[in-house]
Design a protein around this motif. Structure first.
Motif, PDB file in Angstrom:
ATOM      1  N   ARG A 137      -3.359 -42.323   9.524  1.00 34.89           N
ATOM      2  CA  ARG A 137      -3.642 -41.303   8.514  1.00 34.89           C
ATOM      3  C   ARG A 137      -2.644 -41.346   7.370  1.00 34.89           C
ATOM      4  NH1 ARG A 137      -6.979 -37.051  10.253  1.00 34.89           N
ATOM      5  NH2 ARG A 137      -5.886 -35.532   8.964  1.00 34.89           N
ATOM      6  N   TYR A 138      -1.378 -41.575   7.707  1.00 35.87           N
ATOM      7  CA  TYR A 138      -0.359 -41.554   6.649  1.00 35.87           C
ATOM      8  C   TYR A 138      -0.179 -42.931   6.024  1.00 35.87           C
ATOM      9  CZ  TYR A 138       3.906 -41.280   4.024  1.00 35.87           C
ATOM     10  OH  TYR A 138       4.809 -41.366   3.005  1.00 35.87           O
ATOM     11  N   GLU A 194       0.102 -34.946   2.548  1.00 36.05           N
ATOM     12  CA  GLU A 194      -0.108 -34.089   3.707  1.00 36.05           C
ATOM     13  C   GLU A 194      -1.210 -34.686   4.582  1.00 36.05           C
ATOM     14  OE1 GLU A 194       0.225 -31.907   6.515  1.00 36.05           O
ATOM     15  OE2 GLU A 194       1.413 -31.053   4.862  1.00 36.05           O
ATOM     16  N   THR A 195      -0.891 -34.949   5.837  1.00 34.62           N
ATOM     17  CA  THR A 195      -1.879 -35.544   6.737  1.00 34.62           C
ATOM     18  C   THR A 195      -2.193 -34.657   7.938  1.00 34.62           C
ATOM     19  OG1 THR A 195      -0.151 -36.724   7.985  1.00 34.62           O
ATOM     20  CG2 THR A 195      -1.139 -37.875   6.099  1.00 34.62           C
ATOM     21  N   ALA A 196      -1.315 -33.692   8.244  1.00 35.42           N
ATOM     22  CA  ALA A 196      -1.512 -32.849   9.424  1.00 35.42           C
ATOM     23  C   ALA A 196      -2.277 -31.576   9.103  1.00 35.42           C
ATOM     24  CB  ALA A 196      -0.165 -32.506  10.048  1.00 35.42           C
ATOM     25  N   ASP A 197      -2.041 -31.007   7.935  1.00 31.39           N
ATOM     26  CA  ASP A 197      -2.703 -29.771   7.533  1.00 31.39           C
ATOM     27  C   ASP A 197      -4.011 -30.117   6.823  1.00 31.39           C
ATOM     28  OD1 ASP A 197      -3.508 -27.421   6.044  1.00 31.39           O
ATOM     29  OD2 ASP A 197      -1.507 -26.611   6.452  1.00 31.39           O
ATOM     30  N   PRO A 227      -7.605 -42.436   3.079  1.00 37.11           N
ATOM     31  CA  PRO A 227      -7.425 -42.905   4.456  1.00 37.11           C
ATOM     32  C   PRO A 227      -8.282 -42.149   5.461  1.00 37.11           C
ATOM     33  CG  PRO A 227      -5.304 -42.637   3.367  1.00 37.11           C
ATOM     34  CD  PRO A 227      -6.331 -42.024   2.468  1.00 37.11           C
ATOM     35  N   PHE A 228      -8.531 -40.862   5.210  1.00 38.40           N
ATOM     36  CA  PHE A 228      -9.303 -40.054   6.156  1.00 38.40           C
ATOM     37  C   PHE A 228     -10.083 -38.996   5.384  1.00 38.40           C
ATOM     38  CE2 PHE A 228      -5.110 -38.222   5.630  1.00 38.40           C
ATOM     39  CZ  PHE A 228      -5.369 -36.872   5.401  1.00 38.40           C
ATOM     40  N   CYS A 235     -13.764 -43.010   3.430  1.00 34.86           N
ATOM     41  CA  CYS A 235     -12.504 -43.178   4.145  1.00 34.86           C
ATOM     42  C   CYS A 235     -12.568 -44.466   4.959  1.00 34.86           C
ATOM     43  CB  CYS A 235     -12.220 -41.968   5.034  1.00 34.86           C
ATOM     44  SG  CYS A 235     -13.430 -41.743   6.362  1.00 34.86           S
ATOM     45  N   GLN A 236     -11.543 -44.698   5.779  1.00 33.83           N
ATOM     46  CA  GLN A 236     -11.469 -45.951   6.526  1.00 33.83           C
ATOM     47  C   GLN A 236     -12.662 -46.135   7.466  1.00 33.83           C
ATOM     48  OE1 GLN A 236      -7.096 -47.150   7.609  1.00 33.83           O
ATOM     49  NE2 GLN A 236      -7.132 -44.912   7.485  1.00 33.83           N
ATOM     50  N   GLU A 237     -13.190 -45.035   7.998  1.00 28.07           N
ATOM     51  CA  GLU A 237     -14.333 -45.151   8.909  1.00 28.07           C
ATOM     52  C   GLU A 237     -15.554 -45.739   8.206  1.00 28.07           C
ATOM     53  OE1 GLU A 237     -15.024 -41.387  10.667  1.00 28.07           O
ATOM     54  OE2 GLU A 237     -13.209 -41.429  11.902  1.00 28.07           O
ATOM     55  N   ASP A 238     -15.658 -45.523   6.902  1.00 23.90           N
ATOM     56  CA  ASP A 238     -16.773 -46.090   6.143  1.00 23.90           C
ATOM     57  C   ASP A 238     -16.602 -47.592   5.927  1.00 23.90           C
ATOM     58  OD1 ASP A 238     -18.309 -43.627   5.489  1.00 23.90           O
ATOM     59  OD2 ASP A 238     -16.430 -43.070   4.518  1.00 23.90           O
ATOM     60  N   PHE A 239     -15.400 -48.083   6.147  1.00 25.26           N
ATOM     61  CA  PHE A 239     -15.103 -49.505   5.952  1.00 25.26           C
ATOM     62  C   PHE A 239     -14.726 -50.164   7.280  1.00 25.26           C
ATOM     63  CE2 PHE A 239     -14.875 -47.946   1.700  1.00 25.26           C
ATOM     64  CZ  PHE A 239     -15.148 -49.014   0.867  1.00 25.26           C
TER      65      PHE A 239
END
Length: 227
Positions: free
Chosen positions: A16-17, A70-73, A116-117, A152-156
């Motif tokens: 994610r980061y 910010e990746t957690a919130d 990324p997400f 996001c990455q899931e699309d790739f």
């Protein structure tokens, strides 16, 4: 790619980061993998900024990459994504003269924020609505089917897998010798291996010793072939 446990306790398939520069380079690689390197033009940002465009493709897609700090919130990350999309979509109107020259007659069908997400569907709604507002401004380089998306990455996933496999190098097609081929070989090394197995495993039955010897030989031959 390293799987890790995210803040929610779920296992994340993709990191994610990302550092902003690293994500920019990686996302450009993903776009080139999908569209073909010969069909992608990156837009340098050193002079007069990037105009809200990271790269363009010959089939009318415009990409802008963004990695939120910010990746957690989830709420903060989504807010940052929406703000980024609004800023850069506004640049299409602000820089319409220069962008028109840059595109050289190419009609843009998609503006895609590549992150990324993607956790919050409100980001999707914001970008879609903002893109429609930009389309209504009548910019000369926008196709009537122009839409704003966030990927996001899931699309790739397919492109990421291709990159992963390419990093492993060329696959090896190694033929293992058959048991008959190994048995047909009778030389001093073969006899030496028999002696060592008998000393190391004195309690093994004869057929077990033979299978162990064949396994050793087969492994050795595969290793030598690989080298």
């Amino acid at each position: 790619l390293i799987e890790r446990r995210a803040f929610s306790g779920m296992v994340e398939k993709y990191p994610r980061y990302w550092d902003g520069n690293e994500w920019e380079q990686y996302s450009l690689r993903l776009v080139r993998e999908r569209h073909g390197a010969q069909n992608v033009q990156s837009i340098p940002a050193r002079v007069k900024g990037d105009l809200g465009i990271e790269c363009i493709t010959t089939d009318g897609c415009v990409y802008q990459s963004y990695a939120p700090e910010e990746t957690a919130d989830t709420a903060k990350a989504a807010s940052a994504m929406r703000a980024k999309a609004n800023r850069d979509l506004n640049k299409l109107t602000k820089n319409k003269t220069e962008i028109t020259k840059l595109l050289g007659g190419l009609q843009v069908r998609r503006w895609i924020l590549l992150c990324p997400f993607l956790d919050d569907k409100d980001v999707v709604t914001t970008i879609a609505n903002k893109a429609q507002a930009v389309l209504a401004a009548g910019l000369p380089f926008l196709d009537s089917a122009f839409r704003g998306l966030v990927h996001c990455q899931e699309d790739f996933a397919n492109e990421i897998e291709k990159i992963r496999l390419a990093a492993l190098g060329t696959s090896l097609d190694l033929k293992s010798p058959t048991t008959e081929e190994i048995t047909a070989t009778d030389n001093r090394i073969d006899q030496s291996l028999d002696d060592k197995i008998s000393r190391g495993f004195p309690t093994l039955a004869l057929d077990q010793k033979r299978r162990r010897k064949v396994g050793f030989i087969r492994t050795h031959i595969r290793a030598e072939n690989a080298l």
